[in-house]
Design a protein around this motif. Structure first.
Motif, PDB file in Angstrom:
ATOM      1  N   ALA A  67       0.713  -1.151  -0.029  1.00 11.66           N
ATOM      2  CA  ALA A  67       0.245  -0.183  -0.178  1.00 11.66           C
ATOM      3  C   ALA A  67       0.857   1.200  -0.130  1.00 11.66           C
ATOM      4  N   ALA A  68       0.358   2.034  -0.742  1.00 12.14           N
ATOM      5  CA  ALA A  68       1.258   3.357  -1.010  1.00 12.14           C
ATOM      6  C   ALA A  68       1.459   4.040   0.511  1.00 12.14           C
ATOM      7  N   GLY A  69       0.745   4.331   1.488  1.00  8.07           N
ATOM      8  CA  GLY A  69       1.006   4.791   2.737  1.00  8.07           C
ATOM      9  C   GLY A  69       1.953   4.079   3.454  1.00  8.07           C
ATOM     10  N   ARG A  70       1.864   2.698   3.351  1.00 10.08           N
ATOM     11  CA  ARG A  70       2.653   1.740   4.462  1.00 10.08           C
ATOM     12  C   ARG A  70       3.699   0.842   3.163  1.00 10.08           C
ATOM     13  N   MET A  71       4.156   1.510   2.582  1.00  7.42           N
ATOM     14  CA  MET A  71       5.178   0.537   1.606  1.00  7.42           C
ATOM     15  C   MET A  71       6.391   0.201   2.350  1.00  7.42           C
ATOM     16  N   GLY A  72       6.814   1.074   3.281  1.00 10.41           N
ATOM     17  CA  GLY A  72       7.967   0.632   4.311  1.00 10.41           C
ATOM     18  C   GLY A  72       7.888  -0.535   4.933  1.00 10.41           C
ATOM     19  N   ALA A  73       6.582  -0.798   5.296  1.00  6.94           N
ATOM     20  CA  ALA A  73       5.908  -2.181   6.080  1.00  6.94           C
ATOM     21  C   ALA A  73       6.394  -3.231   5.169  1.00  6.94           C
ATOM     22  N   ALA A  74       5.820  -3.096   3.895  1.00  6.68           N
ATOM     23  CA  ALA A  74       6.232  -4.177   3.022  1.00  6.68           C
ATOM     24  C   ALA A  74       7.586  -4.723   2.950  1.00  6.68           C
ATOM     25  N   MET A  75       8.086  -3.479   2.672  1.00  8.79           N
ATOM     26  CA  MET A  75       9.703  -3.776   2.451  1.00  8.79           C
ATOM     27  C   MET A  75      10.655  -4.400   3.555  1.00  8.79           C
ATOM     28  N   ALA A  76      10.033  -4.158   5.103  1.00  8.80           N
ATOM     29  CA  ALA A  76      10.605  -4.689   6.049  1.00  8.80           C
ATOM     30  C   ALA A  76      10.136  -5.996   6.181  1.00  8.80           C
ATOM     31  N   ALA A  77       8.981  -6.357   5.616  1.00 10.38           N
ATOM     32  CA  ALA A  77       8.592  -7.909   5.644  1.00 10.38           C
ATOM     33  C   ALA A  77       9.443  -8.663   4.599  1.00 10.38           C
ATOM     34  N   ILE A  78       9.665  -8.132   3.430  1.00  8.96           N
ATOM     35  CA  ILE A  78      10.350  -8.789   2.385  1.00  8.96           C
ATOM     36  C   ILE A  78      11.695  -8.914   2.868  1.00  8.96           C
ATOM     37  N   ASN A  79      12.289  -7.975   3.422  1.00 10.06           N
ATOM     38  CA  ASN A  79      13.812  -7.985   3.968  1.00 10.06           C
ATOM     39  C   ASN A  79      13.862  -8.941   5.013  1.00 10.06           C
ATOM     40  N   SER A  80      12.959  -9.224   6.034  1.00  9.60           N
ATOM     41  CA  SER A  80      13.072 -10.145   6.961  1.00  9.60           C
ATOM     42  C   SER A  80      12.775 -11.607   6.428  1.00  9.60           C
ATOM     43  N   ILE A  81      11.923 -11.852   5.555  1.00 10.21           N
ATOM     44  CA  ILE A  81      11.694 -13.045   5.092  1.00 10.21           C
ATOM     45  C   ILE A  81      13.096 -13.506   4.455  1.00 10.21           C
ATOM     46  N   TYR A  82      13.306 -12.637   3.272  1.00  8.72           N
ATOM     47  CA  TYR A  82      14.507 -13.039   2.687  1.00  8.72           C
ATOM     48  C   TYR A  82      15.906 -13.192   3.555  1.00  8.72           C
ATOM     49  N   SER A  83      15.910 -12.629   4.597  1.00 12.04           N
ATOM     50  CA  SER A  83      17.054 -12.581   5.466  1.00 12.04           C
ATOM     51  C   SER A  83      17.338 -14.000   6.360  1.00 12.04           C
ATOM     52  N   ASN A  84      16.045 -14.634   6.451  1.00 10.20           N
ATOM     53  CA  ASN A  84      15.917 -15.554   7.425  1.00 10.20           C
ATOM     54  C   ASN A  84      15.520 -16.811   6.864  1.00 10.20           C
ATOM     55  N   THR A  85      15.660 -17.056   5.426  1.00  7.01           N
ATOM     56  CA  THR A  85      15.575 -18.261   4.945  1.00  7.01           C
ATOM     57  C   THR A  85      16.564 -18.655   3.759  1.00  7.01           C
ATOM     58  N   ASP A  86      16.955 -19.840   3.761  1.00  2.00           N
ATOM     59  CA  ASP A  86      17.483 -20.260   2.380  1.00  2.00           C
ATOM     60  C   ASP A  86      16.924 -20.929   1.162  1.00  2.00           C
ATOM     61  N   ALA A  87      15.338 -20.715   1.378  1.00  2.00           N
ATOM     62  CA  ALA A  87      14.554 -21.134   0.394  1.00  2.00           C
ATOM     63  C   ALA A  87      14.673 -20.271  -0.898  1.00  2.00           C
ATOM     64  N   ASN A  88      14.287 -20.812  -1.986  1.00  2.00           N
ATOM     65  CA  ASN A  88      14.135 -20.127  -3.294  1.00  2.00           C
ATOM     66  C   ASN A  88      12.942 -19.378  -3.233  1.00  2.00           C
ATOM     67  N   ILE A  89      12.864 -18.249  -2.639  1.00  2.00           N
ATOM     68  CA  ILE A  89      11.678 -17.329  -2.596  1.00  2.00           C
ATOM     69  C   ILE A  89      11.399 -16.267  -3.677  1.00  2.00           C
ATOM     70  N   LEU A  90      10.198 -16.413  -4.443  1.00  2.00           N
ATOM     71  CA  LEU A  90       9.923 -15.473  -5.357  1.00  2.00           C
ATOM     72  C   LEU A  90       8.840 -14.659  -4.871  1.00  2.00           C
ATOM     73  N   PHE A  91       9.086 -13.211  -4.739  1.00  2.00           N
ATOM     74  CA  PHE A  91       8.113 -12.302  -4.038  1.00  2.00           C
ATOM     75  C   PHE A  91       7.282 -11.724  -5.029  1.00  2.00           C
ATOM     76  N   TYR A  92       6.007 -11.793  -5.077  1.00  2.00           N
ATOM     77  CA  TYR A  92       4.983 -11.035  -5.735  1.00  2.00           C
ATOM     78  C   TYR A  92       4.427  -9.665  -4.914  1.00  2.00           C
ATOM     79  N   VAL A  93       4.847  -8.792  -5.482  1.00  2.00           N
ATOM     80  CA  VAL A  93       4.675  -7.486  -4.695  1.00  2.00           C
ATOM     81  C   VAL A  93       3.684  -6.716  -5.474  1.00  2.00           C
TER      82      VAL A  93
END
Length: 293
Positions: A67-93
């Motif tokens: 969401a436009a007003g809360r995009m930073g929340a989405a990016m933080a979630a993506i960063n957390s997921i990506y940094s805490n897994t070795d799985a092959n993740i594909l993010f659909y934003v």
């Protein structure tokens, strides 16, 4: 039974109304399937790039709304997921058309540039005829039973045969079997119940957020199992004076600041945990609002 796994707290009803953060706030749906329904997609790769069958087999799509007003929340979630897994993740934003370039810039001009992602444009026209003009999406107090979401005065609701005292569930975090989703035509079922609400005003939009949650309660009734509560620790944004123990939070798998007190604003609780995954906005639009920031 059980092909949808949805968060529900403690398997019992309690008397405290709960806040449900849904859809345009960081909605995370980890879909353990090798394909995702194709829509209007902007890739971070060239069209000539191809994926081997082995890559597709191991790929885990994760869908996040930005969401436009809360995009930073989405990016933080993506960063957390990506940094805490070795799985092959594909993010659909997922975002509206006027936010797509900003989403791409945020990812490609930050530490997230290494992630595998696709940007999906959400077309609001798909909701035409499916949302009542009086529908709202604020941070509402959420009831814990079906009574708070469905209007049991209506014959259509009575005919469902669902007890009004049935405990509701929180669909803010789900894992879905997309083979069954397509086989049972879940999207069509959800759209049908959205359209029925437009025609018959079946849901309690003033309490239960009838736009999205109520149709899901109907369609998924008896077709889900619960996830481990540690995979959805909620209410971090409920009260700025209420805190979880640090030990408990370290055991948690997914933290959810549902409620008005977001971790990038003041006052809020446990914002240090959220800030550890915060990715600064290259455009300088999304900013932290803390006394010491």
């Amino acid at each position: 039974m059980g092909f949808f796994r949805i968060s529900r707290e403690f398997e019992v009803c309690n008397n405290v109304n709960q806040v449900l953060l849904f859809l345009l706030i960081v909605t995370i749906c980890g879909i353990l399937y090798k394909k995702v329904h194709r829509g209007t997609v902007l890739r971070n790769e060239t069209d000539d790039d191809s994926e081997t069958p082995e890559d597709m087999e191991d790929e885990i799509p994760v869908v996040i709304c930005a969401a436009a007003g809360r995009m930073g929340a989405a990016m933080a979630a993506i960063n957390s997921i990506y940094s805490n897994t070795d799985a092959n993740i594909l993010f659909y934003v997922v975002g509206l058309r006027n936010t797509l370039s900003r989403i791409r810039k945020w990812i490609e001009h930050s530490k997230l540039r290494e992630i595998n992602f696709k940007i999906v444009e959400f077309n609001p026209m798909v909701l035409k005829g499916k949302i009542r003009p009086d529908s709202a999406r604020p941070e509402l107090l959420q009831p814990n039973t079906y009574m708070g979401y469905l209007d049991y005065r209506k014959k259509t609701i009575k005919d469902l045969g669902i007890s009004p005292s049935t405990c509701s569930f929180n669909p803010g975090v789900i894992v879905a079997n997309m083979t069954e989703w397509k086989h049972q035509r879940i999207t069509k079922q959800l759209e049908k119940w959205m359209q029925k609400n437009v025609e018959e005003n079946l849901y309690s939009s003033s309490l239960g957020g009838g736009v999205a949650t109520s149709p899901m309660l109907i369609v998924f009734h008896g077709k889900y199992s619960t996830i481990n509560p540690l995979w959805h620790i909620r209410h971090l944004g409920w009260n700025p004076d209420t805190r979880y123990s640090e030990h408990f939070l370290q055991e948690a798998k997914l933290l959810h600041w549902n409620g008005r007190h977001k971790p990038w604003d003041f006052p809020s609780v446990h914002n240090d945990l959220w800030e550890s995954w915060f990715v600064p906005d290259p455009a300088g639009i999304f900013k932290l609002h803390h006394p010491n920031s």
